[in-house]
Design an enzyme around this catalytic site. Structure first.
Site, PDB file in Angstrom:
ATOM      1  N   ASN A 155      65.096  56.752 -28.542  1.00  0.00           N
ATOM      2  CA  ASN A 155      64.371  58.039 -28.529  1.00  0.00           C
ATOM      3  C   ASN A 155      65.252  59.272 -28.504  1.00  0.00           C
ATOM      4  O   ASN A 155      64.894  60.293 -29.091  1.00  0.00           O
ATOM      5  CB  ASN A 155      63.400  58.088 -27.351  1.00  0.00           C
ATOM      6  N   CYS A 163      59.584  61.847 -31.074  1.00  0.00           N
ATOM      7  CA  CYS A 163      60.329  60.591 -30.883  1.00  0.00           C
ATOM      8  C   CYS A 163      59.434  59.347 -30.887  1.00  0.00           C
ATOM      9  O   CYS A 163      59.895  58.253 -31.174  1.00  0.00           O
ATOM     10  CB  CYS A 163      61.115  60.660 -29.584  1.00  0.00           C
ATOM     11  N   HIS A 222      62.156  53.757 -27.173  1.00  0.00           N
ATOM     12  CA  HIS A 222      60.689  53.706 -27.225  1.00  0.00           C
ATOM     13  C   HIS A 222      60.277  52.472 -28.030  1.00  0.00           C
ATOM     14  O   HIS A 222      60.655  52.324 -29.201  1.00  0.00           O
ATOM     15  CB  HIS A 222      60.125  54.941 -27.931  1.00  0.00           C
TER      16      HIS A 222
HETATM   17  P1  NAP Z   1      65.856  69.869 -21.045  1.00  0.00           P
HETATM   18  O1  NAP Z   1      66.780  68.805 -20.615  1.00  0.00           O
HETATM   19  O2  NAP Z   1      64.932  70.475 -20.051  1.00  0.00           O
HETATM   20  O3  NAP Z   1      66.761  71.076 -21.679  1.00  0.00           O
HETATM   21  C1  NAP Z   1      66.210  72.318 -21.996  1.00  0.00           C
HETATM   22  C2  NAP Z   1      67.233  73.271 -22.582  1.00  0.00           C
HETATM   23  O4  NAP Z   1      66.572  74.528 -22.862  1.00  0.00           O
HETATM   24  C3  NAP Z   1      68.405  73.598 -21.642  1.00  0.00           C
HETATM   25  O5  NAP Z   1      69.570  73.786 -22.399  1.00  0.00           O
HETATM   26  C4  NAP Z   1      67.977  74.924 -21.017  1.00  0.00           C
HETATM   27  O6  NAP Z   1      69.064  75.729 -20.587  1.00  0.00           O
HETATM   28  C5  NAP Z   1      67.300  75.580 -22.203  1.00  0.00           C
HETATM   29  N1  NAP Z   1      66.407  76.647 -21.749  1.00  0.00           N
HETATM   30  C6  NAP Z   1      65.409  76.557 -20.816  1.00  0.00           C
HETATM   31  N2  NAP Z   1      64.857  77.779 -20.624  1.00  0.00           N
HETATM   32  C7  NAP Z   1      65.512  78.640 -21.447  1.00  0.00           C
HETATM   33  C8  NAP Z   1      65.405  80.038 -21.715  1.00  0.00           C
HETATM   34  N3  NAP Z   1      64.522  80.817 -21.076  1.00  0.00           N
HETATM   35  N4  NAP Z   1      66.229  80.580 -22.642  1.00  0.00           N
HETATM   36  C9  NAP Z   1      67.152  79.836 -23.272  1.00  0.00           C
HETATM   37  N5  NAP Z   1      67.310  78.504 -23.063  1.00  0.00           N
HETATM   38  C10 NAP Z   1      66.494  77.912 -22.163  1.00  0.00           C
HETATM   39  O7  NAP Z   1      64.946  69.407 -22.262  1.00  0.00           O
HETATM   40  P2  NAP Z   1      65.211  68.158 -23.308  1.00  0.00           P
HETATM   41  O8  NAP Z   1      64.687  66.892 -22.763  1.00  0.00           O
HETATM   42  O9  NAP Z   1      66.617  68.232 -23.764  1.00  0.00           O
HETATM   43  O10 NAP Z   1      64.240  68.545 -24.501  1.00  0.00           O
HETATM   44  C11 NAP Z   1      64.529  69.612 -25.403  1.00  0.00           C
HETATM   45  C12 NAP Z   1      63.446  69.654 -26.473  1.00  0.00           C
HETATM   46  O11 NAP Z   1      63.498  68.471 -27.252  1.00  0.00           O
HETATM   47  C13 NAP Z   1      62.028  69.716 -25.887  1.00  0.00           C
HETATM   48  O12 NAP Z   1      61.259  70.547 -26.703  1.00  0.00           O
HETATM   49  C14 NAP Z   1      61.547  68.280 -25.966  1.00  0.00           C
HETATM   50  O13 NAP Z   1      60.143  68.214 -26.069  1.00  0.00           O
HETATM   51  C15 NAP Z   1      62.210  67.820 -27.242  1.00  0.00           C
HETATM   52  N6  NAP Z   1      62.426  66.366 -27.377  1.00  0.00           N
HETATM   53  C16 NAP Z   1      62.992  65.635 -26.366  1.00  0.00           C
HETATM   54  C17 NAP Z   1      63.236  64.280 -26.576  1.00  0.00           C
HETATM   55  C18 NAP Z   1      63.884  63.413 -25.520  1.00  0.00           C
HETATM   56  O14 NAP Z   1      63.995  62.197 -25.772  1.00  0.00           O
HETATM   57  N7  NAP Z   1      64.318  63.964 -24.389  1.00  0.00           N
HETATM   58  C19 NAP Z   1      62.896  63.683 -27.780  1.00  0.00           C
HETATM   59  C20 NAP Z   1      62.347  64.450 -28.786  1.00  0.00           C
HETATM   60  C21 NAP Z   1      62.123  65.783 -28.565  1.00  0.00           C
HETATM   61  P3  NAP Z   1      69.526  75.765 -19.026  1.00  0.00           P
HETATM   62  O15 NAP Z   1      70.284  74.492 -18.765  1.00  0.00           O
HETATM   63  O16 NAP Z   1      70.390  76.974 -18.955  1.00  0.00           O
HETATM   64  O17 NAP Z   1      68.283  75.870 -18.189  1.00  0.00           O
END
Ligand code: NAP
Length: 360
Positions: free
Chosen positions: A336, A158, A251
């Site tokens: 972002n 992002c 961002h």
């Molecule tokens: P998040 O809110 O922590 O969500 C994580 C997701 O992964 C949840 O659905 C969670 O399910 C699932 N998960 C965790 N452990 C798991 C397991 N053992 N098996 C299956 N599913 C599992 O993270 P996020 O901020 O959405 O980010 C997701 C990805 O996108 C990351 O790699 C991050 O680096 C990337 N990203 C984020 C952004 C941003 O702006 N936030 C931007 C670009 C990229 P549960 O709810 O069941 O735990």
């Protein structure tokens, strides 16, 4: 037209929730499977996100009652129900890499938001308005891995979405050096002010691993396909500092840039505003009408009032001025979690559909 059936891996997380929100009335795609960890599996989507819904909009009715399934345990059920998946998982990177490969090997294309495969040689990393031709790598990937319908495509981090378009627009003026400071919103860490109260009135000068991504990923995007990989661009060097600031979304970057060829301010702005967008003819549903907007007002772009431009898919630029060190400096902004995450991945999927890689 029958819609293409989509699954979201990591549907309960912050990026997953954005996918759910942005896909609710999508003209081509329909969410039919929402997958997460075994902690969420078996609950309805509404129950699974109870108390952790972070989007400033209600949960779409069409998805509320879908039963959440487990990403790994229910893989065969998921791949039998969907045409492709978006990946928004957050767990160990190697684990995500192997999960995404498993889906692709089961004839299920993966459009990933995660960094696990960004440096896998045969996986293209795409910003549709910049390197749509890198989808050609999919044919090589499928052939080499003996995958029939499946493949993996990723979108970049992002932090880079607001300055890589400007570098691309200035390509003919030969960008050589770039120093960027990225002021990054807390939603980029999957947080809100409620879940991260330490960020109130605070700045943290470290986002682990982010600076390397901000310096390296543009080189793959600006590179060329050679044999079965992307040969990275080599004529530009980037130095990045990534700082967490107390902003919920958006961002902003402050950029200094050195160009080998001389340019006037008018030509610089013209290159941004009249950038020849290679996908403008495709009329993709999530594509912004104007990819980059330049503000003449000297106090724009601003995070709160400009991040949602073009439904959060537009890039805004301003404060262009001469600089005594590298030649030019400017400020740029992108949303972002929309352009930088779910929205960017949806646009990649739309490009893939337009090129015949997704759907029947
Ligand atoms: P998040 O809110 O922590 O969500 C994580 C997701 O992964 C949840 O659905 C969670 O399910 C699932 N998960 C965790 N452990 C798991 C397991 N053992 N098996 C299956 N599913 C599992 O993270 P996020 O901020 O959405 O980010 C997701 C990805 O996108 C990351 O790699 C991050 O680096 C990337 N990203 C984020 C952004 C941003 O702006 N936030 C931007 C670009 C990229 P549960 O709810 O069941 O735990």
């Amino acid at each position: 037209m029958e819609k293409i059936k989509v699954g979201i891996l990591g549907a309960t997380g912050m990026v997953g929730q954005r996918f759910v929100q942005l896909l609710q009335d999508h003209p081509w795609f329909q969410v039919v499977a929402v997958a997460a960890s075994p902690r969420s599996a078996g609950k309805t989507y509404e129950e699974a996100v109870k108390g952790k819904w972070k989007i400033d909009a209600t949960i779409p009715n069409k998805v509320k009652s879908i039963k959440v399934v487990a990403v790994e345990e229910d893989i065969n059920k998921i791949v039998s129900e969907v045409d492709f998946v978006f990946s928004a998982l957050d767990l160990d990177k190697d684990k995500i890499g192997s999960i995404e490969e498993l889906y692709a090997s089961k004839d299920c294309p993966v459009v990933s938001n995660n960094s696990a495969h960004r440096w896998t040689a045969d996986v293209p990393m795409i910003i549709p308005e910049i390197n749509p031709q890198h989808t050609d790598l999919i044919d090589i990937q499928r052939k080499d891995r003996r995958w029939n319908k499946g493949f993996i495509v990723v979108k970049p981090n992002c932090s880079i979405q607001s300055y890589v378009p400007v570098i691309k627009a200035l390509e003919s003026y030969k960008p050589r050096k770039l120093i960027v400071t990225a002021l990054q919103a807390i939603s980029g860490a999957g947080k809100t002010f409620e879940t991260w109260p330490e960020m109130n009135g605070n700045i943290i000068p470290l986002i682990k691993g982010e600076e390397a991504k901000s310096e390296k990923e543009p080189m793959k995007i600006l590179g060329k396909i050679k044999d079965s990989h992307i040969e990275e661009a080599k004529t530009l060097t980037i130095s990045a500092t990534c700082i967490r600031v107390p902003v919920i979304d958006g961002h902003m970057t402050s950029v200094d840039i050195e160009l080998e060829k001389k340019i006037s301010k008018e030509k610089f702005v013209d290159a941004i505003v009249n950038y020849k967008n290679p996908i403008s003819d495709l009329n993709l549903p999530s594509a912004p009408k104007q990819f980059m907007k330049y503000f003449e007002e000297e106090d724009r772009p601003q995070t709160r009032i400009d991040r949602d431009i073009e439904n959060g898919m537009g890039i805004t630029v301003g404060r262009l001025r001469q600089d005594s060190v590298l030649g030019w400096k400017f400020v740029s902004l992108s949303h972002n979690t929309i352009r930088g995450a779910a929205g960017g991945a949806i646009l990649v999927a739309e490009l893939l559909k337009a090129k015949g890689y997704l759907g029947k």
